[in-house]
Design an enzyme around this catalytic site. Structure first.
Site, PDB file in Angstrom:
ATOM      1  N   SER A 125     -37.678 -11.678  17.927  1.00 13.66           N
ATOM      2  CA  SER A 125     -37.067 -10.565  18.660  1.00 13.66           C
ATOM      3  C   SER A 125     -35.679 -10.279  18.091  1.00 13.66           C
ATOM      4  CB  SER A 125     -36.944 -10.988  20.121  1.00 13.66           C
ATOM      5  OG  SER A 125     -36.066 -10.145  20.808  1.00 13.66           O
ATOM      6  N   TYR A 150     -34.619 -17.408  27.073  1.00 15.54           N
ATOM      7  CA  TYR A 150     -35.706 -16.720  26.353  1.00 15.54           C
ATOM      8  C   TYR A 150     -35.296 -16.483  24.897  1.00 15.54           C
ATOM      9  CZ  TYR A 150     -38.316 -12.817  24.421  1.00 15.54           C
ATOM     10  OH  TYR A 150     -39.035 -12.005  23.574  1.00 15.54           O
ATOM     11  N   LYS A 154     -36.621 -18.144  20.953  1.00 22.65           N
ATOM     12  CA  LYS A 154     -36.976 -17.428  19.713  1.00 22.65           C
ATOM     13  C   LYS A 154     -36.149 -17.968  18.542  1.00 22.65           C
ATOM     14  CE  LYS A 154     -39.995 -14.679  21.556  1.00 22.65           C
ATOM     15  NZ  LYS A 154     -41.419 -14.912  21.306  1.00 22.65           N
TER      16      LYS A 154
HETATM   17  P1  NAD Z   1     -47.110 -10.200  27.224  1.00 22.80           P
HETATM   18  O1  NAD Z   1     -46.618 -11.071  28.318  1.00 22.80           O
HETATM   19  O2  NAD Z   1     -47.708  -8.888  27.582  1.00 22.80           O
HETATM   20  O3  NAD Z   1     -48.164 -10.992  26.321  1.00 22.80           O
HETATM   21  C1  NAD Z   1     -48.104 -12.377  26.138  1.00 22.80           C
HETATM   22  C2  NAD Z   1     -49.489 -12.931  26.444  1.00 22.80           C
HETATM   23  O4  NAD Z   1     -49.471 -14.345  26.246  1.00 22.80           O
HETATM   24  C3  NAD Z   1     -49.917 -12.700  27.898  1.00 22.80           C
HETATM   25  O5  NAD Z   1     -51.215 -12.140  27.895  1.00 22.80           O
HETATM   26  C4  NAD Z   1     -49.943 -14.107  28.516  1.00 22.80           C
HETATM   27  O6  NAD Z   1     -50.956 -14.244  29.492  1.00 22.80           O
HETATM   28  C5  NAD Z   1     -50.171 -14.985  27.300  1.00 22.80           C
HETATM   29  N1  NAD Z   1     -49.614 -16.344  27.374  1.00 22.80           N
HETATM   30  C6  NAD Z   1     -48.389 -16.736  27.782  1.00 22.80           C
HETATM   31  N2  NAD Z   1     -48.255 -18.064  27.668  1.00 22.80           N
HETATM   32  C7  NAD Z   1     -49.433 -18.527  27.155  1.00 22.80           C
HETATM   33  C8  NAD Z   1     -49.929 -19.805  26.809  1.00 22.80           C
HETATM   34  N3  NAD Z   1     -49.196 -20.919  26.973  1.00 22.80           N
HETATM   35  N4  NAD Z   1     -51.195 -19.905  26.325  1.00 22.80           N
HETATM   36  C9  NAD Z   1     -51.970 -18.808  26.163  1.00 22.80           C
HETATM   37  N5  NAD Z   1     -51.554 -17.580  26.493  1.00 22.80           N
HETATM   38  C10 NAD Z   1     -50.309 -17.435  26.971  1.00 22.80           C
HETATM   39  O7  NAD Z   1     -45.894  -9.996  26.206  1.00 22.80           O
HETATM   40  P2  NAD Z   1     -45.758  -9.008  24.979  1.00 22.80           P
HETATM   41  O8  NAD Z   1     -44.773  -7.974  25.343  1.00 22.80           O
HETATM   42  O9  NAD Z   1     -47.084  -8.617  24.502  1.00 22.80           O
HETATM   43  O10 NAD Z   1     -45.038  -9.967  23.951  1.00 22.80           O
HETATM   44  C11 NAD Z   1     -45.764 -10.697  22.973  1.00 22.80           C
HETATM   45  C12 NAD Z   1     -44.793 -11.563  22.202  1.00 22.80           C
HETATM   46  O11 NAD Z   1     -43.792 -10.727  21.613  1.00 22.80           O
HETATM   47  C13 NAD Z   1     -44.039 -12.582  23.048  1.00 22.80           C
HETATM   48  O12 NAD Z   1     -43.901 -13.769  22.307  1.00 22.80           O
HETATM   49  C14 NAD Z   1     -42.697 -11.934  23.261  1.00 22.80           C
HETATM   50  O13 NAD Z   1     -41.680 -12.872  23.479  1.00 22.80           O
HETATM   51  C15 NAD Z   1     -42.493 -11.197  21.953  1.00 22.80           C
HETATM   52  N6  NAD Z   1     -41.573 -10.069  22.072  1.00 22.80           N
HETATM   53  C16 NAD Z   1     -41.818  -9.109  23.001  1.00 22.80           C
HETATM   54  C17 NAD Z   1     -40.922  -8.054  23.146  1.00 22.80           C
HETATM   55  C18 NAD Z   1     -41.159  -7.001  24.198  1.00 22.80           C
HETATM   56  O14 NAD Z   1     -40.232  -6.269  24.521  1.00 22.80           O
HETATM   57  N7  NAD Z   1     -42.365  -6.848  24.745  1.00 22.80           N
HETATM   58  C19 NAD Z   1     -39.794  -7.978  22.322  1.00 22.80           C
HETATM   59  C20 NAD Z   1     -39.593  -8.967  21.355  1.00 22.80           C
HETATM   60  C21 NAD Z   1     -40.498 -10.018  21.241  1.00 22.80           C
HETATM   61  C1  UD1 Z   2     -34.145  -6.728  26.798  1.00 19.94           C
HETATM   62  C2  UD1 Z   2     -33.809  -8.172  26.654  1.00 19.94           C
HETATM   63  C3  UD1 Z   2     -34.219  -8.653  25.264  1.00 19.94           C
HETATM   64  C4  UD1 Z   2     -35.675  -8.303  24.980  1.00 19.94           C
HETATM   65  C5  UD1 Z   2     -35.836  -6.793  25.133  1.00 19.94           C
HETATM   66  C6  UD1 Z   2     -37.225  -6.295  24.852  1.00 19.94           C
HETATM   67  C7  UD1 Z   2     -31.884  -8.487  28.147  1.00 19.94           C
HETATM   68  C8  UD1 Z   2     -30.428  -8.808  28.229  1.00 19.94           C
HETATM   69  N1  UD1 Z   2     -32.407  -8.396  26.903  1.00 19.94           N
HETATM   70  O1  UD1 Z   2     -33.348  -6.039  25.889  1.00 19.94           O
HETATM   71  O2  UD1 Z   2     -34.022 -10.030  25.143  1.00 19.94           O
HETATM   72  O3  UD1 Z   2     -36.032  -8.698  23.657  1.00 19.94           O
HETATM   73  O4  UD1 Z   2     -35.487  -6.456  26.475  1.00 19.94           O
HETATM   74  O5  UD1 Z   2     -38.128  -6.764  25.828  1.00 19.94           O
HETATM   75  O6  UD1 Z   2     -32.550  -8.344  29.148  1.00 19.94           O
HETATM   76  N2  UD1 Z   2     -31.476  -0.112  31.280  1.00 19.94           N
HETATM   77  C9  UD1 Z   2     -31.044   0.674  32.332  1.00 19.94           C
HETATM   78  N3  UD1 Z   2     -31.717   0.585  33.508  1.00 19.94           N
HETATM   79  C10 UD1 Z   2     -32.804  -0.226  33.686  1.00 19.94           C
HETATM   80  C11 UD1 Z   2     -33.242  -1.018  32.602  1.00 19.94           C
HETATM   81  C12 UD1 Z   2     -32.535  -0.947  31.412  1.00 19.94           C
HETATM   82  O7  UD1 Z   2     -30.066   1.418  32.214  1.00 19.94           O
HETATM   83  O8  UD1 Z   2     -33.356  -0.267  34.792  1.00 19.94           O
HETATM   84  C13 UD1 Z   2     -30.760  -0.002  29.989  1.00 19.94           C
HETATM   85  C14 UD1 Z   2     -30.133  -1.297  29.500  1.00 19.94           C
HETATM   86  O9  UD1 Z   2     -28.842  -1.428  29.986  1.00 19.94           O
HETATM   87  C15 UD1 Z   2     -30.201  -1.085  27.976  1.00 19.94           C
HETATM   88  C16 UD1 Z   2     -31.457  -0.246  27.775  1.00 19.94           C
HETATM   89  O10 UD1 Z   2     -31.725   0.356  29.029  1.00 19.94           O
HETATM   90  O11 UD1 Z   2     -29.089  -0.345  27.550  1.00 19.94           O
HETATM   91  C17 UD1 Z   2     -32.673  -1.053  27.347  1.00 19.94           C
HETATM   92  O12 UD1 Z   2     -32.862  -2.124  28.267  1.00 19.94           O
HETATM   93  P1  UD1 Z   2     -34.133  -3.080  28.183  1.00 19.94           P
HETATM   94  O13 UD1 Z   2     -35.378  -2.267  28.142  1.00 19.94           O
HETATM   95  O14 UD1 Z   2     -34.011  -4.101  29.255  1.00 19.94           O
HETATM   96  O15 UD1 Z   2     -34.012  -3.762  26.744  1.00 19.94           O
HETATM   97  P2  UD1 Z   2     -32.803  -4.616  26.095  1.00 19.94           P
HETATM   98  O16 UD1 Z   2     -31.638  -4.670  26.987  1.00 19.94           O
HETATM   99  O17 UD1 Z   2     -32.584  -4.093  24.734  1.00 19.94           O
END
Ligand code: NAD
Ligand code: UD1
Length: 339
Positions: A125, A150, A154
């Site tokens: 991330s 979290y 990573k």
């Molecule tokens: P998500 O929660 O939708 O998907 C993760 C999946 O993993 C879920 O289906 C959950 O049931 C499963 N899971 C969790 N722990 C498990 C375990 N121990 N064994 C088997 N399954 C398990 O999340 P996502 O948004 O699809 O994210 C996927 C990956 O990307 C994660 O590692 C997350 O940290 C990373 N990531 C997500 C974002 C984001 O904003 N969505 C941003 C940066 C990184």
């Molecule tokens: C968050 C996480 C980051 C994660 C990323 C993607 C934090 C501090 N960081 O980042 O670790 O990788 O999500 O899942 O939580 N905002 C509003 N109102 C809301 C929600 C968000 O104004 O109700 C604003 C926030 O202040 C920010 C932007 O929207 O400026 C994006 O927020 P968000 O979607 O939570 O993502 P990140 O803060 O980038």
């Protein structure tokens, strides 16, 4: 040959599986359903016509996870999405996050080494960059200074992967640093469905638009940005999914350990996203300016030249596409939930 996708029924995993199937790949999904539903398999089938092989297995359960490797000797690549991802929850339950995110990765790596599976993609991330000293962020910029457990998981996992690679140079490892994934599949049949009050901006916007919540709180309008609100690099989840397909193709060339930012290279402010959503979908998103959210940064967006040059990949969807697809999905989800 097959691709093992952990967390395959989650938000990014499911979209990636669809793109893999489109490429003709054989997919084996593992998920413990802690943050997803088994019905995702039906949705994937509706979109692709393919029923994936699925194991309801927790990656913390070494024995059960090993069964998957034993039963599927054709696994060539592992894409590891499984993990816990809620920043707020990680501050309240740090051990759960360290255990789930670190141990699931360690278990997988041990099994990959044991069964001779060489190619690994890890979901990292932009959070690993901590508070950016400058934007856009390059892969070579310093990492560290994460502000929540979290993010620290990573960071630690990236370190583990570097260490493992040193003693297993035969492995190919792609660390993909995602910026802010939004949007949904254009069919509107799958998307992100967070439990409880959404932490992230886009799901909050769609829940306000659908009338589930009153208004959006905009966290701060006094940042040194274009309009005072926070700026992020919002990437359509389908672009993120194709980024994984491109990374797999790269791993097939034996590159060793590689790191890529997956973003669009463009920053969008909170108010710009709200406006784009309203215009794309012809709906109102009432909002109020609220205090800054602790831990938030002003601006975060990627430089994606490395991925473009080496993966021949680039995000092609616009913010408007993402707003339209997120809205389509929210409406479908709301309708289905009422049944
Ligand atoms: P998500 O929660 O939708 O998907 C993760 C999946 O993993 C879920 O289906 C959950 O049931 C499963 N899971 C969790 N722990 C498990 C375990 N121990 N064994 C088997 N399954 C398990 O999340 P996502 O948004 O699809 O994210 C996927 C990956 O990307 C994660 O590692 C997350 O940290 C990373 N990531 C997500 C974002 C984001 O904003 N969505 C941003 C940066 C990184
Ligand atoms: C968050 C996480 C980051 C994660 C990323 C993607 C934090 C501090 N960081 O980042 O670790 O990788 O999500 O899942 O939580 N905002 C509003 N109102 C809301 C929600 C968000 O104004 O109700 C604003 C926030 O202040 C920010 C932007 O929207 O400026 C994006 O927020 P968000 O979607 O939570 O993502 P990140 O803060 O980038």
């Amino acid at each position: 040959m097959a691709i093992l996708v952990t967390g395959g029924l989650g938000y990014i995993g499911s979209h990636t599986i669809i793109e893999l199937i489109k490429k003709g790949e054989k997919v084996i999904a593992v998920d413990n359903l802690s943050n997803s539903k088994i019905t995702m398999i039906d949705q994937i089938e509706k979109i692709t016509g393919v029923r994936i092989t699925f194991y309801q297995v927790d990656c913390l359960d070494k024995e059960k996870l090993e069964e998957v490797f034993k039963e599927n000797k054709d696994i060539r690549d592992v894409i590891h999405f499984a993990g816990s991802k809620a920043v707020g929850e990680s501050c309240v339950k740090p051990l759960l996050y360290y255990e789930n995110n670190l141990m699931s990765t360690i278990n997988l790596l041990n099994l990959m080494i044991k069964y001779g599976v060489k190619n690994f993609i890890f979901s990292s991330s932009a959070t690993v960059y901590g508070t950016p000293k400058r934007v856009p962020l390059y892969e070579t910029d310093p990492i560290g200074g994460t502000t929540n457990p979290y993010g620290t998981t990573k960071l630690i996992i990236e370190g583990i992967l570097q260490d493992v690679y040193k003693v297993h140079p035969e492995m190919n490892i792609a660390i993909l640093r995602y910026f802010n994934p939004i949007g949904a599949h254009e069919s509107g049949l799958i998307g992100e469905a967070p439990n409880g009050i959404p932490n992230n901006l886009m799901p909050y916007i769609t829940q306000v638009a659908v009338g589930q919540r009153d208004h959006l709180n905009v966290f701060g309008d006094d940042y040194p940005t274009v309009d005072g609100t926070g700026v992020r690099d919002y990437i359509h989840v389908v672009d993120l999914a194709t980024g994984h397909v491109a990374a797999l193709e790269k791993l097939a060339t034996n590159p060793g350990l590689v790191i890529y930012n997956l973003g669009t290279g463009k920053g969008t402010s909170v108010l710009e996203l709200v406006k784009a959503f309203e215009e794309a979908n012809n709906v109102k998103v009432p909002y109020e300016i609220a205090p800054r959210r602790p831990g938030d940064i002003a601006e975060c967006y990627a430089n994606c030249d490395k991925a473009e040059k080496e993966l021949h990949w680039k995000a092609t969807h616009t913010i408007v596409d993402a707003c339209r697809d997120s809205w389509k999905w929210q409406q479908y989800f709301t309708k289905e939930s009422k049944k």
